[in-house]
Design an enzyme around this catalytic site. Structure first.
Site, PDB file in Angstrom:
ATOM      1  N   GLY A 170      15.054  89.251  85.723  1.00 50.24           N
ATOM      2  CA  GLY A 170      15.086  88.491  84.484  1.00 50.24           C
ATOM      3  C   GLY A 170      16.426  88.551  83.787  1.00 50.24           C
ATOM      4  CD  GLU A 229      18.534  78.502  88.497  1.00 46.93           C
ATOM      5  OE1 GLU A 229      17.606  79.316  88.532  1.00 46.93           O
ATOM      6  OE2 GLU A 229      19.701  78.806  88.740  1.00 46.93           O
ATOM      7  CB  SER A 251      20.328  84.938  84.227  1.00 51.03           C
ATOM      8  OG  SER A 251      20.493  83.585  84.568  1.00 51.03           O
ATOM      9  CB  SER A 252      20.939  87.552  89.764  1.00 53.88           C
ATOM     10  OG  SER A 252      19.706  86.999  90.225  1.00 53.88           O
ATOM     11  CG  ASP A 297      19.126  81.794  82.289  1.00 54.49           C
ATOM     12  OD1 ASP A 297      18.816  82.235  81.167  1.00 54.49           O
ATOM     13  OD2 ASP A 297      18.314  81.694  83.228  1.00 54.49           O
ATOM     14  CD  GLU A 338      12.866  85.097  77.420  1.00 50.23           C
ATOM     15  OE1 GLU A 338      13.737  84.409  78.017  1.00 50.23           O
ATOM     16  OE2 GLU A 338      13.107  86.182  76.895  1.00 50.23           O
ATOM     17  CG  HIS A 339       9.107  80.345  78.765  1.00 51.09           C
ATOM     18  ND1 HIS A 339       8.847  79.650  79.918  1.00 51.09           N
ATOM     19  CD2 HIS A 339       9.135  81.653  79.109  1.00 51.09           C
ATOM     20  CE1 HIS A 339       8.716  80.503  80.924  1.00 51.09           C
ATOM     21  NE2 HIS A 339       8.897  81.731  80.452  1.00 51.09           N
ATOM     22  CB  THR A 340      12.755  78.323  72.858  1.00 53.32           C
ATOM     23  OG1 THR A 340      13.765  79.286  73.202  1.00 53.32           O
ATOM     24  CG2 THR A 340      11.609  79.030  72.150  1.00 53.32           C
ATOM     25  CG  ASP A 341      15.574  77.518  78.234  1.00 48.97           C
ATOM     26  OD1 ASP A 341      14.331  77.497  78.328  1.00 48.97           O
ATOM     27  OD2 ASP A 341      16.310  77.926  79.158  1.00 48.97           O
TER      28      ASP A 341
END
Length: 385
Positions: free
Chosen positions: A127, A163, A129-130, A175, A30-33
């Site tokens: 969370g 996005e 990713s719609s 995502d 998480e939050h690594t991308d």
């Protein structure tokens, strides 16, 4: 009413085709991308569906089952309208994809107009990713309708561009990659620097494991607030450490980093560095020991997001604690944080007890009872007809 039927009602003709793309669960990473690190998401069996058909003019018109009125615009006017800040609300996602394809070299004056009608079973704000599900389904539909020779990896970049630049959410490419590259009972191991992707078998089905999603109902907005602040802190930390991105900081570098950074920035950096390592450890553990052995890594990921990155909320913490206490192998919040959902990896036969324990824990604390449902690692974006 199906999207095909709605398409016919709105346009008076049949759609040229139907495409769909899934939401995703991020198993870990998480939050690594956006820090050019590693992630391990999987596509889920909840999808966004797009019925699409060419028009004889240069208009793009978008409609959905969740919006009252269609939105339409000239394809060649997208850049001007975007520059004026007038691509907004839900229509910004599909229209942003059309705009982004132009940024990737498509001559929008030379392609036919298009009608797009959208429906979705991916929960919004949970969370899962719609947004990427919409972007990926629309990107694949437009690419095939317009005869574009774009790889799925390129379409993921198109969705990310929409996005980031149109919606205004500073997310990485995870995502869209999961939505476009996913495979049944497998995760996508993605290097967010090189964009190299590898399908990693999860083995959940053989191990009789399932992922329970606990949707707290606390809604977040990635385009505002804490998400943007966390990204800025990561960029500031990388700059202070003299590296291009936090991907270049290892576990052994953390002691030195603590001397250079203020306390808050250091904790943000520590989360990203340790989370990258947890992704690598999870892939290795899946291959060596199977999915039942990754629970401690999921638990540690949640603690790091709660304490170092500070993106959890009370409801997520209650969900994780209740799930692990009731027999989950491991649990963590998933997604950008500040609300949304937690996931619990659990034996199939333990799901009813875990779900009941979560409901009881929320009720005892006077919190709104969260939705609970299982998801299956599934196929990525595709043409359905």
């Amino acid at each position: 009413m199906s999207v095909r039927e709605l398409f016919g009602t709105l346009t008076g003709r049949a759609a040229d085709g139907v495409w769909s793309a899934p939401g995703r669960v991020n198993l870990i990473g998480e939050h690594t991308d956006y820090n050019e690190g590693f992630v391990l998401p999987f596509a889920i069996d909840r999808r966004t569906v797009v019925a699409a058909g060419r028009r004889a003019d240069g208009l793009v018109r978008v409609a959905s089952t969740f919006a009252a009125e269609p939105v339409q615009i000239e394809l060649t006017d997208l850049a001007r309208v975007h520059a004026a800040g007038r691509l907004r609300d839900w229509a910004a996602y599909p229209l942003g994809v059309a705009w982004a394809l132009g940024e990737f070299g498509v001559d929008l004056s030379g392609v036919p107009g298009v009608d797009l009608v959208i429906d979705s079973t991916v929960p919004v704000g949970a969370g899962l990713s719609s947004s990427a599900a919409i972007e990926s389904a629309v990107a694949l539909a437009l690419a095939q309708l317009w005869g574009l020779d774009f790889s799925r990896e390129t379409l993921a970049r198109v969705g990310q561009r929409a996005e980031n630049d149109v919606v205004g959410a500073p997310t990485g490419i995870m995502d869209q990659s999961a939505s476009l590259l996913g495979s049944a009972d497998a995760a996508v191991f993605l290097d967010c620097r090189s964009l190299a992707a590898e399908v990693v078998p999860l083995g959940f089905a053989e191990a009789d494991l399932v992922v329970l999603v606990i949707d707290t109902g606390v809604r977040h907005a990635h385009a505002t607030g804490g998400y943007r602040d966390r990204r800025a802190a990561c960029e500031a930390g990388a700059a202070a450490l003299g590296v291009p991105a936090l991907r270049d900081v290892g576990i052994d570098d953390l002691s030195g980093a603590q001397d250079l950074l203020d306390e808050t920035t250091f904790r943000r950096v520590r989360h990203v560095v340790t989370e990258n390592q947890r992704v690598l450890d999870t892939v290795r553990t899946l291959r060596a020991d199977g999915p039942a052995a990754i629970g401690a890594l999921l638990d540690a990921s949640h603690v790091s997001m709660r304490d170092d990155f500070e993106i959890s909320v009370r409801e997520l913490d209650v969900a994780v604690e209740a799930a692990t206490s009731a027999g989950a192998i491991g649990a963590r919040m998933t997604g950008g944080g500040f609300g949304g959902a937690a996931i619990a990896l659990a034996p199939v036969d333990a799901v009813p007890a875990i779900s009941e324990a979560v409901e009881k824990a929320f009720a005892t604390r006077g919190l709104a009872i969260p939705a609970r449902f299982t998801v299956t690692p599934s196929e990525g974006a595709r043409r359905d007809g």
